[in-house]
Design an enzyme around this catalytic site. Structure first.
Site, PDB file in Angstrom:
ATOM      1  N   HIS A  50       9.216 -26.209   0.365  1.00 21.52           N
ATOM      2  CA  HIS A  50       8.567 -27.346  -0.100  1.00 21.52           C
ATOM      3  C   HIS A  50       7.599 -26.898  -0.997  1.00 21.52           C
ATOM      4  CE1 HIS A  50      10.861 -30.451   2.226  1.00 21.52           C
ATOM      5  NE2 HIS A  50      10.748 -29.025   3.186  1.00 21.52           N
ATOM      6  N   LYS A 108     -13.071   2.148  -2.078  1.00 21.83           N
ATOM      7  CA  LYS A 108     -13.938   2.155  -1.122  1.00 21.83           C
ATOM      8  C   LYS A 108     -15.231   3.038  -1.517  1.00 21.83           C
ATOM      9  CE  LYS A 108     -10.863   2.411   2.842  1.00 21.83           C
ATOM     10  NZ  LYS A 108     -10.024   3.352   3.947  1.00 21.83           N
ATOM     11  N   GLU A 126       0.799  -1.134  -0.029  1.00 21.20           N
ATOM     12  CA  GLU A 126      -0.033   0.027  -0.024  1.00 21.20           C
ATOM     13  C   GLU A 126       0.965   1.197   0.017  1.00 21.20           C
ATOM     14  OE1 GLU A 126      -4.075   1.503   2.051  1.00 21.20           O
ATOM     15  OE2 GLU A 126      -3.085  -0.243   2.800  1.00 21.20           O
TER      16      GLU A 126
END
Length: 428
Positions: free
Chosen positions: A290, A401, A269
């Site tokens: 792995h 938003k 951000e």
């Protein structure tokens, strides 16, 4: 906090000692800029003043009514939850901590059904008091409490700004309320009321968290060779400029797994702007050796790998075995094995010319977490300054938003109209 940057030199992308020395001169100017920002409490830079500005007595007083809690439920999202979750998930406590940081209805229902809400402290965190996800979840939590006959006003503490819906709610119902610090973006607020209220309810030493952060702040200087935070930020920036577009962040302690999530928000951000930035990839040592190491070592040469570990930890012996092929394990310990896994991964990456950096703290305790949180915040700001970025803004997040709020009927926004008008190419 200690940083070993030796394996960041000479790999691919290439960064050599001469380039590092040239970068050191730029860090001196960056340090001056950061120092000025701290001295004037400038927006964003004020976050680096939190180790001495955060009032721990105020936090403890606000959460005192919840000392009998078996559980603390933090309702927030992004920076309003990840700092608190980092501390809570790293440290042991008899008071369990949970976080509602998403609006997945099935998960929310499962969590609330599993809690004794009469013994749960609810910490609602939103600086603006208008965050849709946080307020929606809080309304659901409040209704669940009322349905179970719990007086939600006696189980709720609010952490918010000086005005807005949550502040009004706190005043109306006389709820304990903590202020969100001014001039501090949410992702930089872990060392404030935002990150420490949950820790205080759990009984952790929040003064020690801030002491660790203050110790790291005092190490900031005009040279990356003297300041671990700047060394990490500068090397990450320099490698990103040379093509290391991904930063694989890999703690070798399960207690630091949430710290990697916090780091990912901070890095993405803050630095993902103007076509620049470094994509954080969360991993966990030794598990992801792995599943991901193959790509880091043999895939595209576009990565920095950050290995994080405590040098001291509780250990557990590995029993002796009658299996001859495993005899080398018997008499050793899980901690020794985990350290060997880190050393082997580090050497494996270096042998393949993949740049990597080692970050160490003494222990995963309150002080160590304070060091890590502050150190990575300062590293991020250093990177942003070197790149010429607006580190403390998040315009892309604000766009989303507004779009979501408009779709829900919370106002008229051009962003929501673009969502409604989106193109489709549906395959069924």
């Amino acid at each position: 906090m200690r940083i070993d940057i030796a394996n960041a030199l000479g790999g691919e992308p290439a960064l050599d000692r001469e380039a590092l020395d040239e970068l050191d001169a730029e860090v001196a100017a960056v340090h001056d800029r950061i120092t000025t920002g701290m001295e004037t409490d400038e927006f964003g830079y004020a976050a680096l003043n939190l180790p001495e500005r955060t009032d721990t007595d105020e936090i403890r007083a606000a959460v005192a009514p919840f000392e009998d809690s078996e559980t603390v439920l933090t309702v927030g999202i992004g920076g309003s939850a990840l700092g608190a979750a980092t501390i809570a998930n790293a440290l042991e406590s008899e008071t369990a901590a949970y976080f509602l940081d998403n609006v997945d209805p099935e998960q929310t229902t499962r969590l609330l059904d599993s809690l004794d809400l009469s013994r749960t402290a609810v910490n609602v965190v939103s600086k603006s008091g208008t965050t849709a996800e946080t307020l929606a979840n809080f309304l659901v939590v409040r209704e669940a409490m009322q349905r179970e006959g719990v007086d939600w006003t006696e189980r709720t503490v609010v952490t918010t700004g000086s005005e807005g819906n949550l502040r009004n709610l706190a005043e109306k119902h006389d709820l304990p309320a903590l202020p969100v610090p001014e001039g501090v973006p949410g992702r930089f607020a872990a060392l404030s009321t935002v990150g420490l209220a949950c820790a205080a309810i759990q009984g952790h030493d929040i003064d020690a968290v801030l002491a660790g952060a203050a110790a790291e702040r005092d190490r900031l200087s005009g040279s990356l060779y003297d300041a671990p935070a700047y060394a990490y930020g500068a090397v990450s920036y320099a490698l990103a400029e040379r093509g290391a577009a991904t930063n694989a962040f890999m703690p070798y302690a399960e207690s630091l797994e949430t710290f990697a999530e916090w780091f990912a928000q901070l890095w993405a951000e803050s630095l993902g702007k103007d076509g620049q930035g470094q994509t954080p990839a969360r991993a966990l040592g030794a598990t992801d050796q792995h599943s991901q190491l193959q790509l880091y070592r043999a895939g595209p040469r576009d990565k920095l790998v950050t290995l994080v570990r405590p040098t001291e930890r509780a250990d557990r012996d590995i029993p002796e075995t009658e299996l001859s092929g495993l005899s080398y394990l018997g008499g050793s310990s899980l901690g020794t094995l985990l350290d060997a896994e880190l050393d082997a991964t580090e050497a494996s990456l270096a042998a393949a010319d993949c740049p990597n950096v080692r970050v160490e703290i003494d222990r995963v305790d309150e002080r160590g977490l304070g060091e890590l949180l502050f150190g990575m915040e300062a590293a991020c700001i250093c990177y942003g300054e070197l790149a010429g970025l607006s580190t403390f803004t998040q315009p892309a997040v604000e766009w989303g938003k507004k779009a979501a709020r408009g779709l829900l009927g919370g106002g008229e926004f051009a962003e929501s109209e673009q969502v409604r008008d989106r193109a489709q190419l549906l395959v069924e």
